[in-house]
Structures are given as structure tokens and as C-alpha cells.
Design a protein around this motif. Sequence first.
Motif, PDB file in Angstrom:
ATOM      1  N   THR A  31     -14.653 -13.754 -25.162  1.00 57.26           N
ATOM      2  CA  THR A  31     -14.830 -15.162 -24.782  1.00 57.26           C
ATOM      3  C   THR A  31     -15.864 -15.410 -23.691  1.00 57.26           C
ATOM      4  OG1 THR A  31     -12.968 -15.021 -23.240  1.00 57.26           O
ATOM      5  CG2 THR A  31     -12.486 -15.781 -25.490  1.00 57.26           C
ATOM      6  N   SER A  32     -16.543 -14.398 -23.231  1.00 53.02           N
ATOM      7  CA  SER A  32     -17.641 -14.564 -22.283  1.00 53.02           C
ATOM      8  C   SER A  32     -18.939 -14.587 -23.083  1.00 53.02           C
ATOM      9  CB  SER A  32     -17.654 -13.401 -21.290  1.00 53.02           C
ATOM     10  OG  SER A  32     -18.928 -13.263 -20.711  1.00 53.02           O
ATOM     11  N   ALA A  33     -19.694 -15.678 -22.981  1.00 54.73           N
ATOM     12  CA  ALA A  33     -20.945 -15.782 -23.746  1.00 54.73           C
ATOM     13  C   ALA A  33     -21.879 -14.614 -23.439  1.00 54.73           C
ATOM     14  CB  ALA A  33     -21.628 -17.120 -23.466  1.00 54.73           C
ATOM     15  N   GLU A  34     -21.971 -14.232 -22.167  1.00 56.42           N
ATOM     16  CA  GLU A  34     -22.858 -13.136 -21.788  1.00 56.42           C
ATOM     17  C   GLU A  34     -22.417 -11.834 -22.456  1.00 56.42           C
ATOM     18  OE1 GLU A  34     -24.097  -9.626 -19.908  1.00 56.42           O
ATOM     19  OE2 GLU A  34     -22.176 -10.406 -19.277  1.00 56.42           O
ATOM     20  N   LEU A  35     -21.109 -11.565 -22.470  1.00 52.16           N
ATOM     21  CA  LEU A  35     -20.615 -10.348 -23.114  1.00 52.16           C
ATOM     22  C   LEU A  35     -20.741 -10.438 -24.635  1.00 52.16           C
ATOM     23  CD1 LEU A  35     -17.493  -9.575 -20.880  1.00 52.16           C
ATOM     24  CD2 LEU A  35     -19.736  -8.445 -20.854  1.00 52.16           C
ATOM     25  N   PHE A  46     -21.539 -21.732 -26.314  1.00 50.79           N
ATOM     26  CA  PHE A  46     -20.155 -21.305 -26.519  1.00 50.79           C
ATOM     27  C   PHE A  46     -19.292 -21.502 -25.279  1.00 50.79           C
ATOM     28  CE2 PHE A  46     -16.751 -18.228 -25.998  1.00 50.79           C
ATOM     29  CZ  PHE A  46     -15.999 -18.479 -27.130  1.00 50.79           C
ATOM     30  N   GLU A  47     -18.101 -22.031 -25.472  1.00 52.04           N
ATOM     31  CA  GLU A  47     -17.013 -22.035 -24.500  1.00 52.04           C
ATOM     32  C   GLU A  47     -15.735 -21.912 -25.312  1.00 52.04           C
ATOM     33  OE1 GLU A  47     -17.151 -24.894 -21.086  1.00 52.04           O
ATOM     34  OE2 GLU A  47     -18.764 -25.741 -22.320  1.00 52.04           O
ATOM     35  N   PRO A  48     -14.749 -21.157 -24.814  1.00 50.33           N
ATOM     36  CA  PRO A  48     -13.495 -21.004 -25.564  1.00 50.33           C
ATOM     37  C   PRO A  48     -12.602 -22.245 -25.431  1.00 50.33           C
ATOM     38  CG  PRO A  48     -13.371 -19.753 -23.528  1.00 50.33           C
ATOM     39  CD  PRO A  48     -14.759 -20.325 -23.611  1.00 50.33           C
TER      40      PRO A  48
END
Length: 154
Positions: A31-35, A46-48
Motif C-alpha cells: 500500500t505504499s506507492a513508493e514501495l 494511488f492511495e489505499p
Amino acid sequence: MTDTALKPDTQEIVVDEVFPHAPETIWKTLTSAELMGRWLMMPEGFEPIEGKRFTYQTTPAGAWDGTIHCEVLEVKPNERLSYAWKGGHAENAGYGSPLDTVVTFILSRAENGTRLRLIHSGFVLPENDTAYRKMGEGWKKVVKNIGTLAGGDD
């Protein structure tokens, strides 16, 4: 005829792995865009959050510009993430043909970590045969990458 008889022939890709990490660690990786950009593709927007729309950009093909349009469908922290995955163009056959699918990640506690089950559903065959085959192999690699990346966070 029954509703089942009227549905097109659809297939799903299922990948199951158990990782030696807590569900919270795997969840962060999902859920981390960077990851996400490190184990799959960098999402744009993206955001969860249920209802949130975002995109991925992949290799264009024919009339398709390579944009994958997504919308978050379900968020249950540390348990379940699901989003629509749509792309392709009606003029394309094979790679880049229209795709209207759903990606779901299910996390559950395992004896020594977390079981991650990925289900990518809604592939209509034979139209989506190329995507189904390629993504079936690709998701196996991607899920392993999630575990590898999560290992750096523990």
C-alpha cells in the motif's frame, strides 16, 4: 439458461506465498506507492482508499497507450486490498487487447509470518489469452519480489 451459462468463460490467476514477515509489513509493501513502484510499477495517484482512482503505465501496444486504469474497490488494513485493473484497446488482438479485471491481495497470519494470496480475476478467454499467460508468469515473480522487499523492512 442460468446466469452461469450466460457468463463468458473467465479465468483467474492465483499465487500463494508465505513470508516470514508480519502482516503489517506485507501490508505496507502493498500500500505504499513508493514501495509498489519497486515490486510492480510506479502507480500514479494511488492511495489505499476505497473509490480512489489511479493508473500504472506499461508498454504501449497498437491503439493502446499502455495506461492501466485502476480503482480501489476494497481496503481492510493488514487483511485485504482489491482494485479494478482495466486497460487495452478494442482494436488490439493479443497484447493490448481490452482487459477488465480485478486484482485482490489477501493476507492472513501463518505460523511463522504471513500468507499472501494474490487473485487476479476476470480474464475472458480467448480474448485475454495473451495477458492471462504473460501475467500468470509475471505475478509469480512479482509476489516473490513483495516478500524480498518486505524483508528489508523487518
